[in-house]
Write an enzyme that holds these catalytic residues in place. Structure first.
Site, PDB file in Angstrom:
ATOM      1  N   LEU A  83      20.733  -3.800  -4.100  1.00 43.44           N
ATOM      2  CA  LEU A  83      21.897  -3.788  -2.924  1.00 43.44           C
ATOM      3  C   LEU A  83      22.452  -5.169  -2.564  1.00 43.44           C
ATOM      4  CD1 LEU A  83      20.556  -1.130  -0.422  1.00 43.44           C
ATOM      5  CD2 LEU A  83      22.571  -0.955  -1.978  1.00 43.44           C
ATOM      6  N   SER A  84      21.895  -6.250  -3.040  1.00 42.44           N
ATOM      7  CA  SER A  84      22.205  -7.361  -2.435  1.00 42.44           C
ATOM      8  C   SER A  84      23.560  -7.831  -2.476  1.00 42.44           C
ATOM      9  CB  SER A  84      21.457  -8.587  -3.259  1.00 42.44           C
ATOM     10  OG  SER A  84      19.958  -8.662  -2.986  1.00 42.44           O
ATOM     11  N   THR A  96      14.963 -11.831  -7.439  1.00 38.95           N
ATOM     12  CA  THR A  96      13.883 -10.625  -7.416  1.00 38.95           C
ATOM     13  C   THR A  96      12.942 -10.590  -8.449  1.00 38.95           C
ATOM     14  OG1 THR A  96      13.826  -8.231  -7.086  1.00 38.95           O
ATOM     15  CG2 THR A  96      15.674  -8.838  -8.277  1.00 38.95           C
ATOM     16  N   LYS A 111      10.563 -14.523  -8.901  1.00 38.10           N
ATOM     17  CA  LYS A 111      10.100 -15.290  -7.833  1.00 38.10           C
ATOM     18  C   LYS A 111       9.083 -16.330  -7.872  1.00 38.10           C
ATOM     19  CE  LYS A 111      11.298 -11.355  -4.677  1.00 38.10           C
ATOM     20  NZ  LYS A 111      10.950 -10.631  -3.566  1.00 38.10           N
ATOM     21  N   ASN A 138      12.597 -16.361  -3.161  1.00 35.87           N
ATOM     22  CA  ASN A 138      13.440 -15.291  -3.208  1.00 35.87           C
ATOM     23  C   ASN A 138      14.892 -15.991  -3.094  1.00 35.87           C
ATOM     24  OD1 ASN A 138      13.527 -15.339  -0.385  1.00 35.87           O
ATOM     25  ND2 ASN A 138      14.207 -13.245  -0.296  1.00 35.87           N
ATOM     26  N   ASP A 169      11.794 -13.349   2.589  1.00 39.56           N
ATOM     27  CA  ASP A 169      11.317 -12.236   2.934  1.00 39.56           C
ATOM     28  C   ASP A 169      10.282 -12.146   4.004  1.00 39.56           C
ATOM     29  OD1 ASP A 169      12.466 -10.822   0.668  1.00 39.56           O
ATOM     30  OD2 ASP A 169      10.845 -11.485  -0.898  1.00 39.56           O
ATOM     31  N   GLY A 193      -1.525  -1.488  -0.288  1.00 42.52           N
ATOM     32  CA  GLY A 193      -1.461  -2.185  -1.543  1.00 42.52           C
ATOM     33  C   GLY A 193      -1.861  -3.625  -1.440  1.00 42.52           C
ATOM     34  N   ARG A 197      -6.922  -0.773  -4.890  1.00 41.01           N
ATOM     35  CA  ARG A 197      -7.348   0.146  -6.011  1.00 41.01           C
ATOM     36  C   ARG A 197      -8.401  -0.441  -7.001  1.00 41.01           C
ATOM     37  NH1 ARG A 197      -4.780   4.647  -6.271  1.00 41.01           N
ATOM     38  NH2 ARG A 197      -2.428   4.852  -5.171  1.00 41.01           N
ATOM     39  N   GLU A 242     -10.912  -6.393  -8.151  1.00 37.62           N
ATOM     40  CA  GLU A 242     -10.036  -7.725  -8.494  1.00 37.62           C
ATOM     41  C   GLU A 242      -8.927  -7.904  -7.513  1.00 37.62           C
ATOM     42  OE1 GLU A 242      -7.402  -9.834 -11.758  1.00 37.62           O
ATOM     43  OE2 GLU A 242      -8.383  -7.792 -12.355  1.00 37.62           O
TER      44      GLU A 242
END
Length: 278
Positions: free
Chosen positions: A21-22, A67, A71, A92, A108, A131, A156, A159
């Site tokens: 969308l940039s 993106t 980065k 970014n 960001d 996350g 999850r 590590e």
């Protein structure tokens, strides 16, 4: 940096890039600011092709948005990197100075802070992050500015947990990690930042508390996510991915054009209009 007639080109690079969308946001800003000779495009560029792309740019270029997966890959190709970008090893935004230097920044992180402040979130006593990817490290950097106490990350793998605790040490954030199987606990935090891919939090929609804090879900498509919809149904404040995208783009426009303030409302309206048919 003042706007320069010789430097009037910008673009977003990444792979894949067709969904970005940039261009919509930056072009809306140029129109509102009367920068009729400025252009903003998108280019499919991967890590292997980035050095040649940068070498091929001439003096008409003012800046680039980056993106994934660029980065981190761009950092060795730059002349200078801001402290903010260095803190998370992610650039970014690249701005070209009049003498041709390439300077890297990360919008960001301040974009996250600005999006939260727009919804009245100035300080929180604790927070949870869902996350542990690249966006999660940027979230930790933003939380280092607004969170007074611990941040619990739900991950999850062991590590990923080690990585998040490592980022916490680097950023000065007290990061505690929990296994993803306990992610429902996160929803009771005063601020929950969801940095996971589409669908990853759908199983949590039934666990939103009666009086939730603030949810910051970094996705903008599809929107609303199941979690965001359930959160809003409980009258909890929700900050979305479009809020983040617009606020970080505002900062990019200001850095690249030298014109401030960038037109936040016009950029958000353009983004909403572009997403509506999707």
């Amino acid at each position: 940096m003042a706007s320069d007639d010789r430097r009037h080109r910008a673009a977003v690079l990444g792979s894949p890039i067709a969904h970005s969308l940039s261009p919509v946001l930056h072009r809306a800003a140029y129109a509102e600011l009367g920068l009729t000779d400025w252009t903003y495009d998108r280019f499919e560029v991967d890590e292997a092709g980035l050095p040649a792309f940068l070498e091929g740019l001439d003096a008409s270029w003012a800046g680039l948005s980056l993106t994934m997966p660029l980065k981190r890959a761009v950092i060795p190709l730059l002349d200078a990197v801001s402290e903010t970008a260095s803190s998370v090893e992610a650039v970014n935004t690249v701005v070209f100075t009049e003498d041709g230097r390439r300077t890297g920044d990360n919008t960001d992180i301040p974009g996250m802070i600005a999006a939260l402040r727009e919804r009245g979130v100035e300080k929180v006593e604790s927070a949870a992050v869902l996350g542990a990817g690249a966006t999660a490290s940027s979230a930790l950097a933003a939380l280092s500015e607004i969170c007074a106490g611990p941040v619990t990350a739900y991950v999850r793998s062991a590590e990923r947990g080690r990585e998040m605790r490592g980022w916490g040490e680097r950023l000065g954030v007290d990061v505690r990690t929990r296994d993803w199987s306990r992610a429902a606990e996160a929803l009771c935090a005063p601020l929950v930042v969801a940095t996971t891919p589409a669908g990853a939090t759908d199983a949590l929609t039934g666990d939103v508390p009666e009086r939730p804090g603030t949810l910051f879900d970094v996705l903008y498509e599809p929107w609303p996510t199941g979690l965001a919809a359930s959160w809003a149904a409980r009258n909890g404040p929700v900050v979305g991915g479009l809020d983040l995208l617009v606020h970080q783009a505002v900062l990019q426009v200001e850095r690249m054009t030298g014109r401030a303030p960038a037109p936040l409302a016009a950029m958000r309206q353009a983004g909403e209009a572009a997403l509506a048919p999707r």
